[in-house]
Design an enzyme around this catalytic site. Sequence first.
Site, PDB file in Angstrom:
ATOM      1  N   GLU A 103    -106.277   8.851   9.896  1.00 20.57           N
ATOM      2  CA  GLU A 103    -106.033   8.053   8.698  1.00 20.57           C
ATOM      3  C   GLU A 103    -104.761   8.554   8.028  1.00 20.57           C
ATOM      4  O   GLU A 103    -104.761   9.547   7.307  1.00 20.57           O
ATOM      5  CB  GLU A 103    -107.208   8.150   7.710  1.00 20.57           C
ATOM      6  CG  GLU A 103    -107.008   7.230   6.507  1.00 20.57           C
ATOM      7  CD  GLU A 103    -107.562   7.781   5.205  1.00 20.57           C
ATOM      8  OE1 GLU A 103    -107.636   6.996   4.227  1.00 20.57           O
ATOM      9  OE2 GLU A 103    -107.893   8.980   5.143  1.00 20.57           O
ATOM     10  N   HIS A 123    -111.634  18.185   3.774  1.00 20.51           N
ATOM     11  CA  HIS A 123    -112.390  18.767   2.665  1.00 20.51           C
ATOM     12  C   HIS A 123    -113.882  18.656   2.957  1.00 20.51           C
ATOM     13  O   HIS A 123    -114.323  17.841   3.763  1.00 20.51           O
ATOM     14  CB  HIS A 123    -112.069  18.048   1.354  1.00 20.51           C
ATOM     15  CG  HIS A 123    -112.275  16.550   1.431  1.00 20.51           C
ATOM     16  ND1 HIS A 123    -111.269  15.687   1.805  1.00 20.51           N
ATOM     17  CD2 HIS A 123    -113.371  15.777   1.200  1.00 20.51           C
ATOM     18  CE1 HIS A 123    -111.732  14.449   1.794  1.00 20.51           C
ATOM     19  NE2 HIS A 123    -113.007  14.471   1.433  1.00 20.51           N
ATOM     20  N   ARG A 160    -117.809  -2.885  -1.145  1.00 14.17           N
ATOM     21  CA  ARG A 160    -118.900  -2.249  -0.410  1.00 14.17           C
ATOM     22  C   ARG A 160    -120.239  -2.931  -0.677  1.00 14.17           C
ATOM     23  O   ARG A 160    -121.281  -2.294  -0.772  1.00 14.17           O
ATOM     24  CB  ARG A 160    -118.965  -0.756  -0.767  1.00 14.17           C
ATOM     25  CG  ARG A 160    -117.667  -0.015  -0.471  1.00 14.17           C
ATOM     26  CD  ARG A 160    -117.681   1.423  -0.954  1.00 14.17           C
ATOM     27  NE  ARG A 160    -116.403   2.096  -0.649  1.00 14.17           N
ATOM     28  CZ  ARG A 160    -116.137   3.366  -0.924  1.00 14.17           C
ATOM     29  NH1 ARG A 160    -117.059   4.112  -1.508  1.00 14.17           N
ATOM     30  NH2 ARG A 160    -114.960   3.900  -0.625  1.00 14.17           N
ATOM     31  N   ARG A 216    -112.548   9.086  14.045  1.00 13.11           N
ATOM     32  CA  ARG A 216    -111.590   8.661  13.024  1.00 13.11           C
ATOM     33  C   ARG A 216    -111.506   9.798  12.020  1.00 13.11           C
ATOM     34  O   ARG A 216    -112.533  10.311  11.545  1.00 13.11           O
ATOM     35  CB  ARG A 216    -112.049   7.364  12.366  1.00 13.11           C
ATOM     36  CG  ARG A 216    -111.078   6.822  11.293  1.00 13.11           C
ATOM     37  CD  ARG A 216    -111.455   7.270   9.918  1.00 13.11           C
ATOM     38  NE  ARG A 216    -110.728   6.591   8.862  1.00 13.11           N
ATOM     39  CZ  ARG A 216    -110.768   6.920   7.581  1.00 13.11           C
ATOM     40  NH1 ARG A 216    -111.512   7.942   7.174  1.00 13.11           N
ATOM     41  NH2 ARG A 216    -110.083   6.262   6.685  1.00 13.11           N
ATOM     42  N   ASP A 267    -110.393  11.500   8.562  1.00 11.02           N
ATOM     43  CA  ASP A 267    -110.100  11.186   7.170  1.00 11.02           C
ATOM     44  C   ASP A 267    -109.028  12.128   6.619  1.00 11.02           C
ATOM     45  O   ASP A 267    -109.001  13.320   6.931  1.00 11.02           O
ATOM     46  CB  ASP A 267    -111.386  11.328   6.349  1.00 11.02           C
ATOM     47  CG  ASP A 267    -111.259  10.755   4.960  1.00 11.02           C
ATOM     48  OD1 ASP A 267    -110.961   9.555   4.845  1.00 11.02           O
ATOM     49  OD2 ASP A 267    -111.482  11.506   3.987  1.00 11.02           O
ATOM     50  N   ASP A 310    -111.828   1.043   1.610  1.00 12.85           N
ATOM     51  CA  ASP A 310    -110.890   1.559   0.611  1.00 12.85           C
ATOM     52  C   ASP A 310    -110.062   0.463  -0.053  1.00 12.85           C
ATOM     53  O   ASP A 310    -109.260   0.766  -0.947  1.00 12.85           O
ATOM     54  CB  ASP A 310    -109.914   2.550   1.271  1.00 12.85           C
ATOM     55  CG  ASP A 310    -110.561   3.882   1.594  1.00 12.85           C
ATOM     56  OD1 ASP A 310    -111.450   4.310   0.828  1.00 12.85           O
ATOM     57  OD2 ASP A 310    -110.198   4.493   2.605  1.00 12.85           O
TER      58      ASP A 310
END
Length: 584
Positions: free
Chosen positions: A358, A248, A473, A327, A329, A425
Amino acid sequence: MLREAIYHRPTNNFAYAYTKEELHLYLRTKKGDVDQIELIHGDPYHFEKKSGWQYEKSPMTCSGTDALFDYWFTSVKPPYRRLRYGFKLTDSQESIVYGEKGFLDEPTSEDMGFYFAFPFLNGIDVFTPPEWVKDTVWYQIFPERFGNGDPSLNPEGTVPWRSEEPKVDNFFGGDFEGIIQHLDYLVELGITGIYMTPIFKAYSNHKYDTIDYYEIDPQFGDKETFKKLVDTCHEKGIRVMLDAVFNHSGYYFPAFQDVLENGEDSIYQDWFHTREFPLQEEPHPNYDTFAFEKSMPKLNTENPEVKDYLLGVARYWVEEFDIDGWRLDVANEVDHQFWREFRSVVKSAKKDAYILGEIWHDSMPWLEGDQFDAVMNYPFTEASLNYFAKEKMNALEFSDELTKVLHMYPDNVNEVQFNLLGSHDTPRILTESKEDKDKVKQLFLFQLSFIGTPCIYYGDEIAMTGDHDPGCRKCMIWEEEDQDREMFTFVQKLIQLRKDIPVFGNHGDFRVLHADPEQNTLIYKKSNADTTLLFILNPTDSSRSIPIPEAYQDLKGTDVWSGDTLDLSNSTTLEPYQFQIIHY
């Protein structure tokens, strides 16, 4: 024998080329149901007039057991790189032969179609992930929260470092210069690879809502600074992997803004998955998105223009900045054909680039050698946290899960699987462990001695805490008096052992030898032709007497952690959260 439980397929994780000469074969049977298995194998064209097809038998070994099944393994080197094969299974009452057509009482030399076939071991079909990944210890950096090295780049409204708790929309000014200034810290820890969450121009602090895939977000710096970061990492022996969001875009991606403005007349309308016009965002978007997040419209990767754009991105950052991997997503929601072309583009730009998807579930469709090198190993993560941190799983259940994890994919995939304990996450591992640092140490010990390539989430090595996003985070702590340096030294020593003793890491087989569901203790070994390490763990808050497997009783070994020489008899006593790593 329960025939319904006997299972093999001549592909994927049950039959594959491990090298250009060697095949790996696995068979699954009901747990405890079979005493012995032999592989019946031969060249499909080797016939004698009187005796028919010529075959030989080779023993298989039990490679693991879970709650339901036993798994059996053997390797074979067909002299002409082709093979017909079946399995002879024996228990106390009967012996049967299993092949592609089912079961027989005895091997057949007449019906070749009965047996499984590996038609030819073509070298180009051998799955060959990058060798360097096997010995890499990764460190995940969330750039906005790692270090503010150039305050002149601070976004509007940036708050002082560590001045408040992380929120979904606050900024602390982390940037590339902040990473560069702390690379020696990573070298001291023993890190040889960094994985950064997205760095491209975006609206949010996490940058998973890309505005421009060819531009760096100005809060991090410019391309010259990024090139300096990559070059400095390489000088210090550190590889660099970037995070790409190709499932996206962000809400402010120009193509999506054009669709919002021009609707059906937009030249970009087919870049996305729109269902009707005009586009609406509430109560749910009438266009496909990541989850139901209106600010993350899903890209149509089947559109040739979208594909060309994104594949150009994939090539650009490898060729122009010499990054070492991607990587990917939400990789499971993008079509397989796109990923096949993505692999071709990336590998042509840099043959030994690492491609990591992922995916949180069984990922075999992406790991057949034509798409990814590995996936983020969340089944490993979940099992490890449930056993060591949360106490939701006993030692036997944990052993069963490890068997499943190691048999999900071919060995050459497992060797480069991305083994993480936490990330941007998930809650931090100290928080998952209810702030019990002894549990965190056990987690690190297991992670860094398992098969695969381990990744440490920034700050976990100094015992930072944090709950679900955004709590996980927080700003990195750089004041040494506020860091847990004892935890740092512990992790540093584990990483050094992984480097000094090859079998400690990826250069040896893993096998659980003892898993006591009552005492909750664990023994596993790492071994190769030269070395055996026995890991004895007491991840409980009570003293435990742990029985030593018979094959290792009365042997003298050295505890590589303490340096003590030990004479193991029938058992060893470990205090709460103590462990031994015995080198024979």
